[in-house]
Enzyme design. Structure first.
Site, PDB file in Angstrom:
ATOM      1  N   TYR A 134       0.892  -0.930  -0.152  1.00 42.15           N
ATOM      2  CA  TYR A 134       0.100   0.071   0.173  1.00 42.15           C
ATOM      3  C   TYR A 134       1.060   1.105  -0.031  1.00 42.15           C
ATOM      4  O   TYR A 134       0.451   2.120  -0.981  1.00 42.15           O
ATOM      5  CB  TYR A 134      -1.060  -0.190   1.210  1.00 42.15           C
ATOM      6  CG  TYR A 134      -1.786  -1.231   1.013  1.00 42.15           C
ATOM      7  CD1 TYR A 134      -2.833  -1.293   0.463  1.00 42.15           C
ATOM      8  CD2 TYR A 134      -2.279  -2.135   2.436  1.00 42.15           C
ATOM      9  CE1 TYR A 134      -4.249  -2.373   0.486  1.00 42.15           C
ATOM     10  CE2 TYR A 134      -2.588  -3.338   1.740  1.00 42.15           C
ATOM     11  CZ  TYR A 134      -3.975  -2.908   1.222  1.00 42.15           C
ATOM     12  OH  TYR A 134      -4.806  -4.195   0.779  1.00 42.15           O
ATOM     13  N   ASN A 157     -12.684  -0.481  -4.581  1.00 41.36           N
ATOM     14  CA  ASN A 157     -12.305  -0.548  -6.490  1.00 41.36           C
ATOM     15  C   ASN A 157     -13.789  -1.263  -6.837  1.00 41.36           C
ATOM     16  O   ASN A 157     -14.134  -2.874  -6.547  1.00 41.36           O
ATOM     17  CB  ASN A 157     -11.657  -2.187  -6.646  1.00 41.36           C
ATOM     18  CG  ASN A 157     -11.109  -2.144  -7.836  1.00 41.36           C
ATOM     19  OD1 ASN A 157     -11.537  -1.533  -8.852  1.00 41.36           O
ATOM     20  ND2 ASN A 157      -9.732  -3.638  -7.902  1.00 41.36           N
ATOM     21  N   CYS A 165      -6.449  -5.230  -7.602  1.00 43.48           N
ATOM     22  CA  CYS A 165      -5.879  -4.815  -5.890  1.00 43.48           C
ATOM     23  C   CYS A 165      -6.009  -5.921  -5.314  1.00 43.48           C
ATOM     24  O   CYS A 165      -4.932  -5.720  -4.140  1.00 43.48           O
ATOM     25  CB  CYS A 165      -7.391  -4.427  -6.028  1.00 43.48           C
ATOM     26  SG  CYS A 165      -8.575  -4.673  -6.042  1.00 43.48           S
ATOM     27  N   HIS A 166      -5.953  -6.830  -5.651  1.00 40.35           N
ATOM     28  CA  HIS A 166      -5.453  -7.681  -4.990  1.00 40.35           C
ATOM     29  C   HIS A 166      -3.777  -8.399  -4.929  1.00 40.35           C
ATOM     30  O   HIS A 166      -3.116  -9.085  -4.052  1.00 40.35           O
ATOM     31  CB  HIS A 166      -5.846  -9.483  -5.647  1.00 40.35           C
ATOM     32  CG  HIS A 166      -5.532  -9.791  -6.627  1.00 40.35           C
ATOM     33  ND1 HIS A 166      -6.074  -9.506  -8.535  1.00 40.35           N
ATOM     34  CD2 HIS A 166      -4.734 -10.641  -7.961  1.00 40.35           C
ATOM     35  CE1 HIS A 166      -5.620  -9.859  -9.301  1.00 40.35           C
ATOM     36  NE2 HIS A 166      -4.652 -10.727  -9.273  1.00 40.35           N
ATOM     37  N   GLU A 192      -1.452 -16.263 -10.076  1.00 42.20           N
ATOM     38  CA  GLU A 192      -0.695 -15.567 -11.071  1.00 42.20           C
ATOM     39  C   GLU A 192       0.658 -16.447 -10.710  1.00 42.20           C
ATOM     40  O   GLU A 192       2.141 -15.262 -12.067  1.00 42.20           O
ATOM     41  CB  GLU A 192      -0.906 -13.903 -10.165  1.00 42.20           C
ATOM     42  CG  GLU A 192      -2.289 -13.861 -10.926  1.00 42.20           C
ATOM     43  CD  GLU A 192      -2.366 -12.165 -10.774  1.00 42.20           C
ATOM     44  OE1 GLU A 192      -1.375 -11.439 -10.770  1.00 42.20           O
ATOM     45  OE2 GLU A 192      -3.346 -11.848 -10.811  1.00 42.20           O
TER      46      GLU A 192
END
Length: 195
Positions: A134, A157, A165-166, A192
């Site tokens: 962040y 979001n 945003c993850h 991912e």
């Protein structure tokens, strides 16, 4: 009046709904189309305006509540028209299969403004398989003291998964929060890293 006097089959309802959707689109009366997409993180509500994808919602958010909010904030002219979201569904299928690393569908940021929108527009720059804190995001968007505001922008979001945003974590590397729940965030990050 008894429903038995006017029986309507499921096929008739499907045909009537398709005709209504086509007429609404042709007459310019459809402002928000939506569908539900089954994903590895649970059903996702997808909604789009003519400008682009405006909302992705997890089932835990309550699809009826999300649709009501869209009716208030965007337009009450909302209709289930899955075909309008076919391109989004294809890109999500490719993403969940590990074949797509960024989304190309047009996005409509109508549900965000100010600093939240600045952060949300930045998030796709965090590469697939990478994360930022962040604090780093606050610095990268030019407001290094706005760490909590970055957290709020991620938490609100309207386009999770597509606007990633993850990929934003706490400075210590812990997950922080996520609108779809920590299991969904973990699933997306694992997907991912595996690709």
């Amino acid at each position: 009046m008894s429903h038995d006097l006017f029986p309507v089959s499921g096929d008739d309802l499907t045909r009537l709904h398709a005709a209504l959707a086509a007429r609404a689109q042709n007459d310019g009366l459809l402002d928000v189309a939506y569908r539900v997409f089954d994903s590895p993180v649970g059903p996702l509500l997808l909604a789009a305006t003519p400008k682009g994808l405006v909302r992705v919602a997890y089932e835990t958010e309550g699809f009826d509540s999300v649709l009501a909010a869209l009716a208030t904030k965007v337009s009450p002219r909302i209709l289930l028209v899955p075909s309008r979201l076919d391109a989004v569904a294809v890109e999500l299928e490719e993403y969940f299969a590990g074949e797509r690393h960024e989304f190309d569908v047009p996005l409509d940021y109508a549900l965000s403004s100010g600093f939240r929108q600045i952060v949300q527009r930045f998030l796709p720059r965090i590469g697939y398989g990478h994360t930022r804190s962040y604090k780093e995001v606050a610095e990268l968007v030019g407001n290094p003291r706005a760490v909590r505001a970055v957290g709020t922008a991620c938490a609100t979001n309207p386009l999770p998964v597509v606007v990633p945003c993850h990929r934003v974590l706490r400075t210590d590397g812990s997950l922080g929060g996520y609108i779809g729940g920590l299991d969904a965030k973990t699933t997306l990050l694992s997907l991912e890293k595996a690709a």
